[in-house]
Design a protein around this motif. Structure first.
Motif, short mmCIF file in Angstrom:
data_model
loop_
_atom_site.label_atom_id
_atom_site.label_comp_id
_atom_site.label_asym_id
_atom_site.label_seq_id
_atom_site.Cartn_x
_atom_site.Cartn_y
_atom_site.Cartn_z
N ARG A 139 42.59 38.84 49.57
CA ARG A 139 43.27 37.80 48.79
C ARG A 139 44.78 37.83 49.04
O ARG A 139 45.42 36.77 49.11
CB ARG A 139 42.95 37.96 47.31
CG ARG A 139 41.51 37.62 46.95
CD ARG A 139 41.29 37.58 45.45
NE ARG A 139 42.15 36.60 44.79
CZ ARG A 139 42.15 36.38 43.47
NH1 ARG A 139 41.35 37.08 42.68
NH2 ARG A 139 42.96 35.47 42.95
N ASN A 141 49.43 37.64 41.43
CA ASN A 141 50.61 37.01 40.83
C ASN A 141 51.86 37.89 41.03
O ASN A 141 52.95 37.38 41.32
CB ASN A 141 50.37 36.75 39.35
CG ASN A 141 51.54 36.05 38.69
OD1 ASN A 141 52.00 35.00 39.15
ND2 ASN A 141 52.04 36.61 37.60
N ASP A 162 43.76 38.72 39.66
CA ASP A 162 44.74 37.64 39.54
C ASP A 162 46.11 38.19 39.14
O ASP A 162 47.15 37.69 39.59
CB ASP A 162 44.27 36.61 38.51
CG ASP A 162 43.12 35.76 39.03
OD1 ASP A 162 42.91 35.73 40.26
OD2 ASP A 162 42.42 35.14 38.20
N TYR A 163 46.11 39.21 38.29
CA TYR A 163 47.36 39.85 37.85
C TYR A 163 48.11 40.41 39.05
O TYR A 163 49.32 40.19 39.21
CB TYR A 163 47.00 40.95 36.85
CG TYR A 163 48.12 41.91 36.50
CD1 TYR A 163 49.15 41.53 35.62
CD2 TYR A 163 48.14 43.21 37.00
CE1 TYR A 163 50.15 42.42 35.28
CE2 TYR A 163 49.14 44.10 36.66
CZ TYR A 163 50.15 43.70 35.79
OH TYR A 163 51.15 44.59 35.46
N THR A 173 47.33 34.85 50.48
CA THR A 173 48.25 34.29 49.50
C THR A 173 49.71 34.47 49.88
O THR A 173 50.53 33.56 49.67
CB THR A 173 48.01 34.93 48.11
OG1 THR A 173 46.62 34.81 47.78
CG2 THR A 173 48.86 34.25 47.04
N THR A 218 43.89 42.60 36.18
CA THR A 218 42.87 41.89 36.95
C THR A 218 43.36 41.62 38.37
O THR A 218 44.54 41.82 38.68
CB THR A 218 42.54 40.56 36.27
OG1 THR A 218 43.74 39.74 36.29
CG2 THR A 218 42.10 40.78 34.83
#
Length: 614
Positions: free
Chosen positions: A192, A159, A155-156, A196, A153
């Protein structure tokens, strides 16, 4: 004021690896390197990936000397390489002492930027190589592999990037090896990432399905800092987008590459001449390639599959194999299809289809993967497949490198008869069989040309005549012809041609085939002994590939006639699809005959060793 989009040129590494099977020679690179150095690229990707072993295996080029020469001719533009973390540029994990030496020597010989990735996105496999590269003053570009799966994903990926920044990366690379990153997903991912992490973001993709140029434009709009492109003759298809197209696409926008089109076309013209010289193909996108959106199999992996199936006269099964690959990938925990996991998944899928029964044959590297020797897969492995593959054995959960004993001193001793320096020892440590043969040819000044190569006209012997002789030789029991043409000695053997002296030329990729049905080698008295003597066990090849002798810890440097073995003793290695598959003895006993010579091709089911049962 326009925002500058920096560009890494991949022509001298990924460009010709993707389209020309990594067959561009150092001599073909050097005349244009000074021009590449002057253009204004952010970096030149020139080393790593498959270039290292192909240099020695097919081109009689020393990869270390290539790097030094490229640095000499391009002193102003940073040189970049691709490193597979603990895999380095090989196909297995290497112990930390080998990793340390290799990383340090790569930087010493000219690498300025080291792009590192792990095939499973297991960041533990990057820890040590990142640490050494940072210590040596190199720019560490940490990459995560982009793929599509239920666990991969947004988010994966975010991270992963956060962890890589915490580990000390100097920049982050999105490595999209199959061209799966769509334009709008690229926009979201880059946006993103820029919010981040505080590091430059570079995007690497392939043109395979035709998305790459659009993906770059949306990534640029989202704030990406650097992109990868290739010169037009080595772009498109399985390679990167062409720099000429990207540069023009940014006309009248708020962005620019800072590169001059006139200079770029001069470079392109040079590489087009090299393409014509050796008869290399241009990059094209076929419907078969666009199916990557369904099966996620990169173009280079498809080429390997086609070669295998053609060899077995089973090309009509290609669609079955492409349907089987996603099934195997799911069962093995959704590994990204990039070296070496692409070979692991692809080989198992081919076996499953051609043998008519899934997991009837399981290569050693598949077992090692399931044991955790490559790291942790993104998702859990199917419990049933794990049991079929390794039984009740427990998988390792630690960093794979922690399981490996130091090898440097051992490699130095083994390579002593061949090597001149630490770089040679490293070549041997990574590819022992290939390096040994390369060192011998270098020492004796006898370059090797295989029968799959185009041979330049030399004296009165032209390409057509030599090919006809090779064909005739393969259809007879004659094993060798010695000829002389205009003072040039030519030795034609089954499987190849060795001219002395002669110009080297381009080798086509040697196809590796997978099994269809067991075969017994023809009319060999040694095999008759197996039938007549129930106390003699025959070890046969479980796959098609190349046979290499393997060291024996208690029986001299290699397993030999008379060696006492047990069922777990590694008798030999069969190389297939870039994997070094260890073949074990299967029983306790004594080796009474070895039926194959080192470096010879073997067929599925071909007898290799005769072992007298204990």
């Amino acid at each position: 004021m326009k925002r500058l989009i920096k560009v890494t040129d991949t022509t001298l590494r990924d460009g010709h690896q993707s389209l020309w099977a990594t067959r561009m020679r150092t001599d073909d690179m050097l005349p244009i390197v000074e021009k590449l150095n002057q253009v204004g690229y952010h970096s030149l990707e020139v080393w790593g990936g498959a270039t290292f072993d192909v240099c020695m295996r097919f081109l009689d080029d020393d990869p270390w000397e290539r790097l030094r020469l490229l640095k000499k001719h391009a002193p102003d533009t940073p040189l970049q390489m691709l490193l597979r973390g603990q895999n380095l540029v090989g196909y297995r994990h290497y112990p930390d002492d080998i990793v340390e030496k290799f990383v340090a020597k790569s930087i010493e010989n000219g690498i300025d930027i080291m792009r590192m990735f792990d095939a499973l996105n297991d960041l533990r496999n990057l820890e040590f190589s990142m640490k050494i590269a940072k210590r040596e003053g190199c720019h560490v570009q940490a990459a995560f592999v982009y793929t599509i799966s239920p666990v991969a994903t947004m988010d994966y990926y975010i991270n992963l990037a956060v962890q890589l920044e915490q580990m000390g990366a100097d920049s982050i690379c999105i490595k999209d090896m199959a061209g799966l990153l769509t334009p709008y997903n690229a926009y979201e991912l880059v946006t993103r990432l820029k919010k981040t992490v505080q590091l430059p973001i570079q995007l690497h993709t392939h043109y395979i399905g035709g998305l790459a140029t659009m993906t770059y434009l949306k990534a640029i709009e989202a704030g990406v800092d650097v992109i990868d492109t290739a010169s037009a003759p080595l772009a498109f298809g399985a390679s990167q987008p062409p720099i000429e197209t990207i540069t023009m696409a940014l006309e009248n926008s708020g962005y620019e590459t800072g590169l001059d089109l006139h200079d770029l076309f001069q470079i392109a013209n040079y590489f087009d001449e090299i393409r014509d010289k050796w008869g290399f193909d241009r990059g094209v996108t076929r419907i078969r390639d666009m199916r990557v959106f369904e099966h996620q199999v990169p173009g280079g992996m498809i080429s390997n599959l086609v070669s295998q199936l053609e060899q077995q006269k089973a090309l009509h099964k290609i669609h079955e194999v492409l349907e089987e690959i996603p099934r195997v990938r799911k069962e093995l925990g959704y590994p990204p299809l990039v070296t070496p996991t692409s070979q692991i998944v692809g080989t198992q899928a081919v076996f499953n289809v051609l043998l008519g029964k899934r997991y009837k044959v399981i290569p050693g590297e598949v077992k090692n993967y399931v044991k955790g020797l490559y790291g942790a897969p993104p998702a859990p492995i199917d419990p049933e497949i794990q049991k079929i593959t390794i039984g009740e054995t427990q998988s390792h959960t630690c960093r794979p490198g922690d399981l490996l004993d130091p090898e440097w001193e051992k490699m130095k001793n083994e390579a002593a008869p061949y090597n001149d320096n630490d770089e040679d020892v490293l070549s041997y440590a990574l590819f022992p069989q290939v390096a040994r043969e390369f060192f011998e040819r270098r020492k004796n000044k006898t370059p090797l040309i295989t029968k799959t190569e185009e041979i330049k006209e030399e004296g009165n012997m032209n390409v057509k005549e030599i090919k006809e002789l090779i064909k005739m030789l393969d259809e007879t029991e004659i094993t060798e012809l010695n000829l002389e043409s205009d003072g040039v000695k030519i030795v034609i053997k089954k499987g190849g041609v060795t001219p002395t002296p002669a110009p080297l030329a381009t080798a086509a990729p040697a196809p590796i085939a997978a099994p269809e049905a067991p075969k017994v080698a023809e009319t060999a008295k040694k095999e008759e002994r197996v039938i007549d003597n129930e106390n003699v066990h025959t070890v046969v090849a479980p796959m098609v590939g190349t046979f290499y002798a393997a060291p024996a810890p208690d029986a001299g440097p290699y397993v030999e006639v008379g060696s006492v073995v047990d069922k777990t003793t590694v008798l030999c290695i069969i190389e297939a699809m870039k994997l070094m598959n260890e073949i074990e003895a299967e029983i306790d006993g004594k080796v009474v005959d070895i039926l194959v010579k080192n470096g010879e091709p073997v067929e599925y089911g071909q007898p290799l060793f005769l072992i007298e049962k204990a």
